[in-house]
Design a protein around this motif. Structure first.
Motif, PDB file in Angstrom:
ATOM      1  N   ALA A  20      38.959  40.388  45.002  1.00 38.67           N
ATOM      2  CA  ALA A  20      39.906  39.662  45.866  1.00 38.67           C
ATOM      3  C   ALA A  20      41.333  39.872  45.382  1.00 38.67           C
ATOM      4  N   ALA A  21      41.524  39.889  44.062  1.00 31.78           N
ATOM      5  CA  ALA A  21      42.876  40.071  43.510  1.00 31.78           C
ATOM      6  C   ALA A  21      43.427  41.421  43.924  1.00 31.78           C
ATOM      7  N   PHE A  22      42.586  42.466  43.898  1.00 36.61           N
ATOM      8  CA  PHE A  22      43.051  43.794  44.313  1.00 36.61           C
ATOM      9  C   PHE A  22      43.286  43.835  45.823  1.00 36.61           C
ATOM     10  N   ARG A  25      46.483  41.625  46.763  1.00 39.59           N
ATOM     11  CA  ARG A  25      47.666  41.746  45.904  1.00 39.59           C
ATOM     12  C   ARG A  25      48.973  41.790  46.700  1.00 39.59           C
TER      13      ARG A  25
ATOM     14  N   ALA B  50      45.912  44.072  38.843  1.00 38.89           N
ATOM     15  CA  ALA B  50      45.927  43.606  40.234  1.00 38.89           C
ATOM     16  C   ALA B  50      47.150  42.750  40.530  1.00 38.89           C
ATOM     17  N   LEU B  51      47.593  42.000  39.538  1.00 43.37           N
ATOM     18  CA  LEU B  51      48.691  41.053  39.777  1.00 43.37           C
ATOM     19  C   LEU B  51      49.985  41.500  39.114  1.00 43.37           C
ATOM     20  N   PHE B 133      44.124  32.981  38.995  1.00 43.39           N
ATOM     21  CA  PHE B 133      44.184  33.646  40.297  1.00 43.39           C
ATOM     22  C   PHE B 133      44.201  32.616  41.424  1.00 43.39           C
TER      23      PHE B 133
END
Lengths: 316, 208
Positions: A20-22, A25, B50-51, B133
């Motif tokens: 989900a983070a990817f 983003r 990712a962040l 997250f």
């Protein structure tokens, strides 16, 4: 069993969060992407001495090769998603023809319907201003050094040095002016006149470009163009700059001129540098090495021809 | 002693850490420890990739180099690969150092047993990363993230103490001391080095 389910769930949630983070983003707070999907502001850096060719500076050092920059400008022109371009200038100037080549491509970019905003960093003088003047708007910091509208040609007469070293130059030439500007002898009066004529001609071209680009009367530009530098604030008062602000102000202005709403997507146009080559080599494997190696190899020659280029004259 | 699966080890670290660390060190589950430690490290690194973008400015290291935020993923990717090797090396060195100190404090465990337990002590990284997250997605105040980090830090410290205590058969106080000694030594060394550097560099008189 309960223990296994818990641990399995934890690992599954961790994997899902990672995916989900990817996936999210670009939508997370603080990330660009507020504009309509795909619409972006292109960023092109013009940093260091403006020179001809593809050079970007030996070993990553600052030099703005006109060939590399016009390729980026053409790429921005062809990309339908790029609605505006910010030219980030941090240059003392350089070769007049190189600045001219870049500014012609900036004009074509504008004619293609893209908005162009020049953002001045530490300095955008002389050839840098030549290019900036072709943008729709110019944004400078109050303390940016700009202006220096003029042309200079510097020659060195090393006759005395050669004499002390016991060196004598033998010249066989097809015409009287073929060795004009040679460091082995002083200029003749006629040669000085010829070179002055060239400098004056390039100066007239410079004035014309600035007057047309900025929409200023030629006479006003001539008054301002005595070669002096101005601060960003002085330049704004004189009409050489439109707004005071930093890089992000220029991005916002470009986005607003192009009608992009919200925080714009930024697209950086940059040729691979040795650093880029190194990073990509690690992240993408050896195939990344081939296309990036060539420009870097050409950088090695920059130091050899940069000096004569400056000596022979430029919009500085 | 009845064997436990990897999933049971993970569950145990969260809910029965004392028995789990005792079990892991007795059976010297070094392979699992390395697997969990590198997995947790890689998970943290990938979450950072990712962040990463907004944390870096859109400029190169110097003119002509690609903007940092564009190569952040590449940089962190390189860092993650090199980092796993370095992190495993760090785990070995830490286990060796803590074992040495524990022995000096009267511990009776083995270095491999301690290594097996230490690798599992960083598992709270998983819930912490998930919480971070979620906080970012829900735009929770920065305070939440700071508190989550504080909780994570305290949790890991407690698990490290328990891992030391159960692997080396130490009392809780001695396990805390074994964990703190290297950091205290490092702190003292830093202060001494700073004083020495200041003595060398300070001019004899005032200058402006």
């Amino acid at each position: 069993m309960r223990r296994k389910i818990f641990a399995g769930l934890l690992l599954a949630v961790a994997a899902a969060v990672l995916m989900a983070a990817f996936a999210l983003r670009s939508r997370l707070p603080g990330r660009p992407g507020g504009g309509v999907a795909g619409e972006s502001v292109g960023i092109i850096f013009i940093e260091g001495v403006i020179t001809g060719g593809t050079a970007e500076g030996a070993f990553g050092g600052p030099a703005a090769g006109s060939q590399a920059i016009i390729e980026q400008l053409r790429e921005a022109r062809r990309d339908p998603n790029v609605k505006a371009v910010v030219l980030r200038l941090d240059t003392p100037g350089g070769s007049a023809p190189a600045a001219q080549e870049i500014s012609v491509e900036v004009q074509r970019l504008r004619r293609a319907g893209k908005k162009v905003v020049a953002s001045m960093g530490d300095a955008a003088a002389s050839g840098g201003y030549w290019i900036a003047s072709q943008a729709d708007r110019i944004v400078a910091n109050p303390a940016t050094l700009t202006g220096s509208i003029g042309v200079i040609m510097q020659l060195i007469n090393m006759q005395e040095l050669y004499r002390k070293l016991g060196l004598a130059s033998e010249v066989i030439k097809s015409g009287p002016h073929k060795d004009m500007g040679s460091p082995t002898r002083p200029l003749t009066g006629e040669e000085r006149e010829i070179l002055q004529g060239m400098v004056d001609d390039i100066y007239q071209q410079f004035l014309q470009v600035v007057a047309e680009g900025r929409g200023l009367p030629l006479e006003k530009v001539r008054q301002l163009a005595d070669g002096r530098i101005y601060t960003g604030r002085q330049a704004k008062e004189l009409g050489l700059v439109d707004e005071l602000g930093n890089f992000y102000d220029a991005v916002r202005l470009a986005a607003s001129l192009a009608g992009i709403e919200g925080e714009p997507n930024l697209r950086y146009f940059a040729r691979p540098s040795p650093w880029d080559w190194l990073f990509r080599l690690f992240s993408q494997g050896k195939s990344a090495l081939l296309p990036s190696f060539l420009p870097w190899k050409q950088d090695l020659g920059l130091a050899l021809w940069l000096l004569p280029d400056l000596r022979e004259g430029g919009a500085r | 002693m009845k064997g436990q699966s990897l999933l049971e080890n993970i569950y145990g670290v969260f809910f029965h850490p004392i028995e789990t660390f005792r079990h892991l060190s007795a059976r010297q589950e070094v392979g699992r420890s390395m697997l969990i430690f590198s997995g947790v490290y890689l998970f943290g690194a990938l979450m950072k990739i990712a962040l990463a973008d907004p944390a870096l400015p859109p400029v190169g290291i110097w003119p002509g180099t690609p903007p940092l935020n564009e190569v952040a993923g590449d940089l962190l990717g390189i860092g993650a690969i090199i980092g796993v090797i370095l992190a495993l090396f760090f785990l070995f060195v830490a286990a060796a150092l803590f074992h040495l100190i524990a022995e000096a404090l009267g511990g009776t465990g083995t270095g491999m047993g301690l290594l097996a337990a230490l690798g599992f002590a960083f598992l709270p990284q998983l819930p912490y990363s998930i919480a971070s997250f979620v906080a970012e997605v829900l735009r929770l105040p920065t305070l939440f993230n700071r508190l989550a980090w504080l909780g994570f830090f305290a949790w890991v410290v407690v698990l490290l103490v328990l891992a030391l205590r159960e692997s080396e058969n130490l009392t809780t106080g001695r396990a805390v001391l074994a964990l703190a000694l290297p950091f205290m030594a490092l702190g003292i060394l830093t202060v001494v080095a700073a004083i020495l550097v200041a003595l060398v560099l300070l001019p004899s008189g005032f200058s402006f």
